[in-house]
Design an enzyme around this catalytic site. Structure first.
Site, PDB file in Angstrom:
ATOM      1  N   GLU A 299       0.825  -1.210   0.000  1.00 14.25           N
ATOM      2  CA  GLU A 299       0.000   0.000   0.000  1.00 14.25           C
ATOM      3  C   GLU A 299       0.861   1.262   0.000  1.00 14.25           C
ATOM      4  O   GLU A 299       0.467   2.287  -0.572  1.00 14.25           O
ATOM      5  CB  GLU A 299      -0.950  -0.035   1.190  1.00 14.25           C
ATOM      6  CG  GLU A 299      -2.023  -1.111   1.008  1.00 14.25           C
ATOM      7  CD  GLU A 299      -2.851  -1.368   2.252  1.00 14.25           C
ATOM      8  OE1 GLU A 299      -4.084  -1.310   2.164  1.00 14.25           O
ATOM      9  OE2 GLU A 299      -2.262  -1.636   3.328  1.00 14.25           O
TER      10      GLU A 299
ATOM     11  N   GLU B  15      -3.952  -9.573   3.720  1.00 18.56           N
ATOM     12  CA  GLU B  15      -4.709  -9.278   4.942  1.00 18.56           C
ATOM     13  C   GLU B  15      -5.832 -10.268   5.216  1.00 18.56           C
ATOM     14  O   GLU B  15      -6.096 -10.620   6.372  1.00 18.56           O
ATOM     15  CB  GLU B  15      -5.279  -7.852   4.871  1.00 18.56           C
ATOM     16  CG  GLU B  15      -4.287  -6.763   5.204  1.00 18.56           C
ATOM     17  CD  GLU B  15      -3.432  -6.350   4.019  1.00 18.56           C
ATOM     18  OE1 GLU B  15      -2.706  -5.358   4.136  1.00 18.56           O
ATOM     19  OE2 GLU B  15      -3.496  -7.031   2.967  1.00 18.56           O
TER      20      GLU B  15
END
Length: 257
Positions: free
Chosen positions: A111, A131
């Site tokens: 990210e 995740e």
């Protein structure tokens, strides 16, 4: 604190600010302290007229393995108010930012790279948003930015499976700008940064701003809204200097004004 002990190493190379995540013992996992120091570095980048862009990389052969889960287990969340995870993802700097990726860029690490404007990756680098494998979601911009960078179904597969994306495959998808030999990502990123830094700093920052913000502008308003950003550049000292340098056949001397 010695250079080796600093969570973030900040270096100036001409007009380029180089930021090195320096927690190799933890695969450069993001701590709150590191996030806060990154936020300070991005403020420095944006406020210094003699800096045109930044490069962010990781020490020890890894870019960033994401959030420091040991810190998370203690209740520490590496988020800076108004800037988000890593002091970056919610409000990136106004000036261009290049990610130089070696090894893993996973979870928050991916990210961070997605929040950058350009990505240079070694061929053994690996990206991923795992995740869902940990009962979490990619809240630091992965779910928001990845569908804009890849075809919808491809992005969805990466998110829902949590699988890894090797750098060569990312290169084929044009998710990264350059794929280099292992160990050469930073050098290639600096070469790209130096090419960019030869251009006018105000024009660089404003060009980035228009490209990022205009995505959501109504079509009929795009040119009118662009005017407010680009008109001051046309009237700037750097624009006059660029014209003079062209006529005089010399390298321009930018002042950022």
């Amino acid at each position: 604190m010695s250079r080796e002990e600093k969570p973030l190493i900040v270096e100036e190379r001409g007009r380029v600010l180089v930021l090195t995540l320096n927690r190799p013992h933890a695969k450069n996992a993001m701590s709150l302290q590191l996030s806060e120091e990154l936020a300070e570095a991005f403020e420095l980048l944006d406020t210094r007229k003699d800096l045109s862009l930044g490069v962010i990389t990781g020490a020890g052969g890894t870019f960033c393995a994401g959030m420091d889960l040991k810190g998370f287990a203690r209740g520490e969340i590496p988020i800076v108010p108004d800037r988000g995870f890593a002091g970056l993802v919610q409000r990136p700097p106004r000036k261009p930012l290049i990610a130089a990726v070696e090894g893993y860029a996973l979870g928050g690490g991916f990210e961070i790279a997605l929040a950058c404007d350009l990505i240079v990756a070694a061929e053994n680098a690996t990206f991923g948003l795992p995740e869902v494998k940990r009962g979490l979601t990619a809240n630091a911009g992965g779910l928001l930015r990845l569908p804009d960078r890849l075809p919808y179904h491809y992005a969805m597969e990466l998110v829902l499976t949590g699988r890894m994306l090797p750098a060569p495959e990312a290169g084929e998808l044009h998710l990264v700008n350059r794929v280099t030999e292992p160990g050469a990502a930073l050098d290639a990123a600096l070469e790209l940064a130096e090419e960019i830094a030869r251009n006018a700093p105000l024009a660089l920052a404003t060009s980035k701003q228009v490209m990022v913000e205009s995505v959501d502008w109504p079509v009929e308003e795009k040119f009118a809204r662009q005017h407010a950003f680009v008109d001051p550049i046309r009237k700037s000292n750097d624009a006059a200097e660029g014209a003079r340098a062209f006529v005089e056949k010399r390298v321009p001397v930018w002042t950022g004004s």
